[in-house]
Design a protein around this motif. Structure first.
Motif, short mmCIF file in Angstrom:
data_model
loop_
_atom_site.label_atom_id
_atom_site.label_comp_id
_atom_site.label_asym_id
_atom_site.label_seq_id
_atom_site.Cartn_x
_atom_site.Cartn_y
_atom_site.Cartn_z
N THR A 196 5.89 10.40 -0.30
CA THR A 196 5.39 9.05 -0.58
C THR A 196 6.08 8.01 0.28
OG1 THR A 196 7.02 8.50 -2.28
CG2 THR A 196 5.09 9.79 -2.98
N SER A 197 5.38 6.94 0.53
CA SER A 197 5.97 5.77 1.17
C SER A 197 5.36 4.54 0.52
CB SER A 197 5.69 5.77 2.68
OG SER A 197 4.32 5.70 2.92
N GLY B 198 -3.71 10.72 -2.08
CA GLY B 198 -3.55 11.49 -0.86
C GLY B 198 -4.82 12.23 -0.53
N GLN B 199 -4.78 12.98 0.57
CA GLN B 199 -5.96 13.75 1.00
C GLN B 199 -6.07 15.08 0.26
OE1 GLN B 199 -8.42 12.64 3.17
NE2 GLN B 199 -7.27 10.77 2.70
N THR C 152 6.30 3.07 -5.32
CA THR C 152 5.80 4.14 -6.18
C THR C 152 6.25 3.96 -7.63
OG1 THR C 152 7.69 5.51 -5.60
CG2 THR C 152 5.68 5.81 -4.31
N SER D 14 -3.95 4.78 -5.61
CA SER D 14 -3.61 5.32 -4.29
C SER D 14 -3.68 6.84 -4.37
CB SER D 14 -2.20 4.89 -3.87
OG SER D 14 -2.12 3.49 -3.76
N GLN E 258 0.85 -1.19 0.00
CA GLN E 258 0.00 0.00 0.00
C GLN E 258 0.89 1.24 0.00
OE1 GLN E 258 -3.22 -0.19 -0.27
NE2 GLN E 258 -3.69 1.98 -0.19
N VAL F 193 1.11 12.00 1.01
CA VAL F 193 0.74 13.16 1.82
C VAL F 193 1.16 14.42 1.08
CG1 VAL F 193 1.01 14.37 4.00
CG2 VAL F 193 1.02 11.86 3.96
N GLN G 30 1.32 5.23 0.69
CA GLN G 30 0.79 6.38 1.42
C GLN G 30 1.30 7.65 0.77
OE1 GLN G 30 2.21 3.71 3.50
NE2 GLN G 30 0.12 2.97 3.32
#
Length: 120
Positions: A24-25, A111-112, A28, A109, A1, A5, A3
């Motif tokens: 990113t984490s 981000g917010q 990718t 995937s 997954q 931000v 993540q």
């Protein structure tokens, strides 16, 4: 997954610049894209940078934005210059496992997002 931000949004005047960052984490590889969504409008692609280095920009960018990535810092950037009022939107970073993906459905995937508001 993966993540994601985003940061760097804000309130600026027309003609100003902003640099958005997407930390990113996770994995990718593939494509990293910036999208935006204005109130009452559909989310649209702004720019894409792929693992192999290929880059795509939406027509409305018109040479004003630059997408880049710093692999050592696991960060993707969107430098936005000559901002216009119509660039006002919530900007999202997203990842697709498919290099060069320009279809929003290819991105799995997200981000917010970060808000960009351009005043005239």
């Amino acid at each position: 997954q993966v993540q994601l931000v985003e940061s760097g949004g804000g309130l600026v005047q027309a003609g100003d610049s902003l640099r958005l960052s997407c930390a990113t984490s996770g994995r990718t590889f593939g494509a990293m894209g910036w999208f935006r969504q204005a109130p009452g409008k559909q989310r649209e692609l702004v720019a894409v940078i792929s693992t192999g280095g290929s880059i795509y920009y939406a027509d409305f960018v018109q040479g004003r934005f630059t997408i880049s990535r710093d692999n050592a810092k696991n960060t993707v950037f969107l430098q936005m210059n000559s901002l216009k009022r119509e660039d006002t939107a919530h900007y999202y970073c997203a990842r697709s496992p498919t290099a060069g993906a320009v279809n929003i459905q290819a991105y799995d995937s997200w981000g917010q997002g970060t808000q960009v508001t351009v005043s005239s």
